[in-house]
Design a protein around this motif. Structure first.
Motif, mmCIF file in Angstrom:
data_model
loop_
_atom_site.group_PDB
_atom_site.id
_atom_site.type_symbol
_atom_site.label_atom_id
_atom_site.label_comp_id
_atom_site.label_asym_id
_atom_site.label_seq_id
_atom_site.Cartn_x
_atom_site.Cartn_y
_atom_site.Cartn_z
ATOM 1 N N GLY A 95 0.830 -1.191 -0.068
ATOM 2 C CA GLY A 95 -0.003 0.066 -0.121
ATOM 3 C C GLY A 95 0.686 1.131 -0.010
ATOM 4 O O GLY A 95 0.496 2.241 0.428
ATOM 5 N N ASP A 96 1.818 1.044 -0.617
ATOM 6 C CA ASP A 96 2.812 2.350 -0.473
ATOM 7 C C ASP A 96 3.176 2.642 -2.116
ATOM 8 O O ASP A 96 4.569 2.705 -2.547
ATOM 9 N N PRO A 97 2.326 2.840 -2.938
ATOM 10 C CA PRO A 97 2.572 3.215 -4.433
ATOM 11 C C PRO A 97 3.447 4.584 -4.647
ATOM 12 O O PRO A 97 3.261 5.353 -3.869
ATOM 13 N N PRO A 98 4.316 4.537 -5.432
ATOM 14 C CA PRO A 98 4.858 5.924 -5.915
ATOM 15 C C PRO A 98 3.665 6.690 -6.458
ATOM 16 O O PRO A 98 2.496 6.132 -6.641
ATOM 17 N N ASP A 99 4.023 8.082 -6.934
ATOM 18 C CA ASP A 99 2.895 8.806 -7.404
ATOM 19 C C ASP A 99 2.663 8.414 -8.978
ATOM 20 O O ASP A 99 1.648 8.569 -9.281
ATOM 21 N N THR A 100 3.703 7.921 -9.635
ATOM 22 C CA THR A 100 3.079 7.331 -10.945
ATOM 23 C C THR A 100 4.359 6.249 -11.204
ATOM 24 O O THR A 100 5.461 6.452 -10.384
#
Ligand code: BGC
Length: 424
Positions: A95-100
């Motif tokens: 649940g720690d995605p980069p912004d893109t």
């Protein structure tokens, strides 16, 4: 690098709790009570050479168009995302995605869409005038059930043979090979002239690229396309004969290939220790960035007018900390100026159809002309043809073949992989 299911669930729980309490790792949630983050973390595998040059070009445009935001470089080095994709999978699980993040158009992108990890960008496409900016076939490969989930940065070509001009002319080779037979003759000549391993090669995914080029020569475009949609039989005798040709090609390659990334193999060409390398056209940008000018390029022998395409595209992940910042990145990426700033440096051609060829270096000018008339065929290691599960199965089969050379067992492994993944 992968988490066990239990650990992943626990980690995801912790991450959700942190975000809910406003304690996210990079400056707070945009929807929380604290100050909005300005950071836009862009996750790629473009860490060095021509890849970094392309990214830098795009970042310069982002700084102009989106000056209210701050670019944060989340690049993880390793050709074709060999390391980045694992790191990304862990982060998405936690649940720690980069912004893109960078995702290949086609089956690979569908992995993220089907897992519910990326947002629908259909309305942004309309707002930004992107719906008709890209070729229809490319838009189709970015669309699932009528919704479109990513913005393409480029079109790369995978099936290009790069040559060291000096090594070739010194060996008396002045014309490009146009068939596998001519290619083998040239490789024999180079060996006789003292180039022990005339064809530079790297590890698993680079081996799959070479093998796919041989398959295109053996099968032609239509049958090659059929390998990825269940219409061509992987168990056929034409595949056996392609594997045998590929096995013979391996005898002309460097023995330490399984430890090499594509740039290590490229260095053999630059250093004059090899004459040729099959690689995608990011090699043009990388050679230019490294100041090596003495190279030529041609479609892989026997590939005729097959343009083996792939496209880097960028997404808005679910749960991104700065969705507005991501949208600014995506809008810049999809604009004429963004595509020019990126592709003039990256070796690829713009995905947009309104590009002006004369703005581009010589290689891309020929690629733009070829793309307009050639037949598009997909690539498995670069996601346009197959899912990440399929890529993994193929990579390990190639790695095994590189050491045991067992034709039957490679063909069986590739047939089994197609059976497992072709319809998914
Ligand atoms: C990407 C390119 C990249 C290449 C080598 C491909 O999968 O699409 O952008 O340059 O890998 O790392």
């Amino acid at each position: 690098m992968r988490f066990s299911k239990r650990a992943a669930v626990a980690a995801a729980g912790i991450a959700v709790a942190l975000v809910a309490s406003g304690c996210g790792s990079s400056g707070g949630s945009s929807s929380g009570g604290g100050a909005k983050t300005k950071d836009v973390e862009v996750f790629t595998w473009w860490a060095d050479g021509g890849e970094k040059a392309g990214l830098d070009g795009l970042v310069a445009q982002f700084k102009t168009d989106c000056s209210q935001y701050t670019f944060v470089n989340g690049a993880v080095a390793g050709g074709a995302g060999s390391n980045a994709k694992q790191v990304l999978a862990s982060r998405l699980q936690q649940g720690d995605p980069p912004d893109t993040f960078q995702a290949h158009a086609g089956a690979e992108l569908s992995d993220y869409i089907n897992a519910g990890q990326v947002e629908d960008l259909s309305s942004e496409y309309k707002d930004w005038g992107l719906t008709t900016a890209f070729p229809k076939g490319l838009v189709d490969s970015l669309t699932v059930q009528g919704k479109i989930y990513s913005v393409p940065a480029n079109i790369h070509r995978a099936n290009v043979l790069w040559g060291n001009k000096k090594v070739l002319t010194t060996a008396g080779i002045t014309a490009a090979p146009t068939s596998m037979t001519e290619f083998f003759t040239q490789l024999d000549t180079l060996k006789t002239k003292g180039i022990a391993s005339p064809l530079a090669l790297g590890k698993d995914w680079t081996q799959e690229m070479l093998f796919e080029s041989v398959l295109i020569s053996e099968l032609g475009s239509d049958k090659f396309i059929g390998l990825w949609n269940g219409k061509t039989d992987w168990a056929g005798s034409d595949i056996t004969s392609a594997i045998n040709d590929y096995k013979k090609l391996l005898t002309y390659t460097n023995k330490d290939r399984d430890t090499f990334d594509w740039t290590d193999a490229e260095k053999l060409v630059m250093d004059g220790k090899a004459a040729y390398q099959l690689m995608g056209d990011w090699e043009a940008a990388d050679l230019d960035t490294k100041g090596f000018k003495d190279y030529n390029y041609v479609a892989f022998p026997g590939n005729g007018t097959a343009y083996q395409w792939l496209a880097d595209s960028f997404v808005l992940p679910k749960g991104a900390k700065n969705p507005d910042g991501t949208k600014c990145w995506l809008k810049t990426l999809g604009s004429s100026a963004g595509q020019k700033a990126f592709n003039t440096k990256k070796g690829s051609i713009p995905a947009r159809t309104d590009a002006v060829a004369s703005d581009y270096p010589a290689y891309q000018q020929t690629a733009i002309a070829d793309w307009a008339k050639d037949t598009a065929v997909p690539s498995c290691p670069h996601g346009s043809a197959c899912s990440q599960g399929w890529q993994g199965a193929v990579n390990s089969a190639q790695g095994k073949f590189s050491s045991d050379g067992n034709v039957d067992s490679l063909q069986k492994a590739l047939t089994a992989a197609a059976k497992q993944f072709a319809t998914k």
